[in-house]
Design an enzyme around this catalytic site. Structure first.
Site, PDB file in Angstrom:
ATOM      1  CB  SER A 232      -0.958  -0.046   1.194  1.00  0.00           C
ATOM      2  OG  SER A 232      -2.005   0.869   1.028  1.00  0.00           O
TER       3      SER A 232
ATOM      4  CG  HIS B  35      -5.750  -2.521   0.052  1.00  0.00           C
ATOM      5  ND1 HIS B  35      -4.876  -2.188  -0.956  1.00  0.00           N
ATOM      6  CD2 HIS B  35      -5.330  -1.827   1.145  1.00  0.00           C
ATOM      7  CE1 HIS B  35      -3.973  -1.344  -0.505  1.00  0.00           C
ATOM      8  NE2 HIS B  35      -4.214  -1.110   0.768  1.00  0.00           N
TER       9      HIS B  35
END
Length: 665
Positions: free
Chosen positions: A524, A638
């Site tokens: 990320s 994610h």
């Protein structure tokens, strides 16, 4: 007995404790035990109840050939005679009921689409439920057949998707009252709004909950707390918030409402505070305004499956509140009085609380994790942080079998003199005088933190013979409001200097690191910083960038948060007026500088850092002749590294470490 190195496959052996709930009689604690099912490639959960002396007994153990059963969210009835919980054992989540001494569970609700949150009324006769969409009962056989709906998605709002959810539909989440005797449902809320966190007042006459009813819910999402009188059936606005709110908690005397939040608007990554509202006047007091740490646990690990949200828990006299806070690499327990006096830490350092509940002012139960534990249920003496007793040890066999490296904590100065905290893990089989390759790990967020929890990925790296270096550069939580906000408008600036200064410190102070064999990875924001690093230096032999960002300009319109996160994080950079600024912040702009062999790991259903980011980075590096490979994980979001399918998590680790192994001297 010599212990073996931990492996990627050991993920299947972990058991995770979470969501402790103390009974009203104060002599029992219910908690959730989550395990990994290799055959079904997922996770299943059951409920356990302990007498505060041992692991206790497993209260639910429902098996289904059709699905992974998850019994979660235990909640005691007010008299302590029953334990309600949520379970998907019939397909959708419903509320079930168990006698407090065990037995067969009884299904209470039968909502076709399932139940979200639920809360007991003070008299134990009702539950407040959240249900998404129109009320429909599984038992209703007489309903008229519905018209076949098109599968075409028509989108007309700015906030139209979310990572882990997908494209939002037009169903809204509403609050209902469920009568336990008649099994009837009464709708409380209405309109095209989402409602959450229902809480009864102690006298049972009012219901408080959170919803956003502002006309503009698109650009500045600011929720409000609403008050619903159960006698008059009148709803009124109680408090219009200026931030996201969580952990709604009403004092036992009914005079106060506490909530975790702040007053700085939606776009703020500073500290979350304990806010106190007078139920009589609505007046707001920030109880932790002078306390420069954030409420809740922001320490990130990949070996946790605790579903509990942040909690604010009142003492019995309504004179103070207990809360957890992230302090450096720890998450510890504190209490605050109604005039804002905050205690010292009530739980040990070099540990993180993932969730907790209060027994009384002398004793609490914590799920306490540390670098050698995913988190065990612990009874904490509140008068002495060093006095606690662990009452569960579900991973004992695994811990006795595998070697876990112990982090060595250090502090160093960045290039501008700011102090930064970091850790190193020594490799398995470490011997004095030998040299070992090093992997630099960069956390996501950026407003999260590394710290004192068990990180399976890092332990596997150490088991494979690597030194692991990880730090909390500016932008991390746990070091104060100014520190966490210092990254805003400066991505790739002093945060980069902090990270590289940490590498330089480690090389200068740990002689066992082989300076010719350095590797880097992150996910990320950490993936973004990995991309930044390989555009600026060739000192790393290989890189693995995970769920990363390479192009802020396209991220703006493709991420579920891109349209506001991009402007907020980059100092109000506008998509049109500041397009050049966004490009200059984008690693893609500097791809011609990359020489480092780079592996790209990305989930195909990631809506936070969308797949197009990985595709752009891959095509650029491949086109420029950089040694690169793209690994795509289908049906993953994610959250792959933390809660994705176990087989995918294992394959991800194999790709990651294999990329580095192949480039060792």
């Amino acid at each position: 007995m010599l212990k073996r190195p931990i492996t990627v496959e050991d993920l299947y052996k972990f058991k995770f404790v979470g969501d402790p709930q103390v009974s009203p009689t104060k002599d029992k604690v219910a908690y959730v035990l989550t395990q990994v099912d290799k055959e079904k490639d997922g996770y299943y959960s059951s409920l356990c109840v302990t007498n505060l002396k041992n692991e206790g007994q497993q209260f639910t153990n429902y098996y289904s050939n059709e699905r992974l059963v998850k019994d979660t969210s235990p909640k005691w009835s007010p008299d302590g005679n029953f334990l309600a919980f949520r379970s998907n054992r019939t397909g959708k989540n419903q509320v079930w009921l168990l006698p407090s001494n065990g037995g067969e569970a009884i299904q209470l609700t039968d909502i076709k689409q399932g139940v979200g949150e639920f809360e007991w009324s003070p008299d134990g006769k009702q539950l407040a439920l959240t249900i998404t969409g129109d009320l429909a009962l599984s038992s209703d056989k007489n309903e008229e057949p519905k018209e076949e709906k098109s599968d075409v998605k028509v989108i007309s709002r700015l906030r139209y998707k979310g990572d882990g959810v997908g494209i939002y539909n037009d169903d809204y989440k509403h609050i209902y009252l469920f009568d336990l005797e008649s099994h009837s449902y009464t709708k409380v809320t209405g309109g095209d709004h989402h409602f959450s966190q229902p809480r009864f007042s102690p006298n049972g006459r009012n219901l408080f909950y959170i919803a956003t009813k502002a006309e503009d819910q698109e650009w500045g999402y600011l929720p409000a707390i609403w008050k619903y009188n159960l006698d008059s059936k009148v709803e009124s606005l109680f408090y219009q918030a200026e931030s996201y709110l969580s952990a709604l908690s009403i004092s036992p005397d009914g005079k106060w409402l506490a909530v975790a939040g702040h007053t700085r608007g939606e776009r703020s990554q500073g500290n979350t505070d304990v806010l106190l509202l007078s139920i009589a006047t609505g007046n707001l007091t920030n109880l932790t305004e002078g306390y420069d740490y954030t409420v809740g646990n922001l320490v990130g690990v990949d070996a946790k499956y605790d579903p509990a949200e942040p909690r604010l828990i009142w003492d019995e006299t309504s004179s103070h509140l207990y809360f957890s806070a992230t302090v450096g690499g720890d998450c510890q327990l504190f209490k605050v009085t109604l005039d804002g006096k905050i205690s010292g830490a009530l739980s040990p350092a070099v540990a993180t609380i993932t969730s907790f509940d209060l027994v009384n002012d002398d004793k609490a139960v914590l799920v306490l994790a540390n670098p050698h534990s995913t988190g065990d249920l612990t009874v904490q003496d509140l008068s002495n942080p060093a006095s606690f007793s662990k009452i569960t040890n579900w991973n004992q066999d695994l811990y006795q079998d595998v070697h876990l490296s112990t982090p060595e904590n250090f502090h160093y100065k960045s290039t501008d003199g700011l102090e930064i905290e970091g850790w190193v893990l020594k490799p398995f089989g470490y011997e004095e005088g030998e040299k070992y390759p090093m992997i630099l790990q960069i956390h996501g967020g950026p407003a999260t933190a590394y710290g004192n929890g068990l990180h399976h990925e890092m332990q596997v790296m150490a088991a494979k013979g690597y030194v692991v270096l990880y730090t909390n550069p500016r932008g991390s939580q746990g070091y104060g409001h100014d520190f966490v906000n210092a990254v805003i408008g400066d991505y790739g600036g002093m945060d980069y200097e902090d990270i590289i200064a940490g590498v330089d410190y480690a090389l200068a102070n740990y002689s066992y690191i082989d300076q010719s064999q350095l590797f880097v990875t992150g996910g990320s924001y950490g993936g973004y910083m990995t991309n930044v690093i390989v555009t600026r230096t060739d000192r790393f032999k290989a890189a693995v960038t995970q769920r990363s960002i390479c192009n802020w300009h396209s991220f703006y319109g493709t991420s579920d948060i891109g349209f506001y996160f991009t402007e907020w994080q980059h100092g109000h950079a506008d998509l049109w007026d500041d397009a050049e600024t966004l490009l200059k912040l984008s690693p893609l702009h500097y791809a011609r500088n990359v020489k480092t062999p780079t592996l790209i790991l990305h989930s195909e259903e990631d809506l936070r850092c969308p797949m197009e980011q990985a595709e752009q980075w891959y095509i650029a590096l491949k086109r420029l002749g950089v040694e690169t490979k793209l690994v795509r994980f289908p049906d993953e979001t994610h959250e792959l590294s933390r809660s994705g399918k176990p087989k995918h998590r294992i394959e991800r680790l194999e790709h990651l470490i294999g990329w580095f192994d192949a480039r060792l001297n």
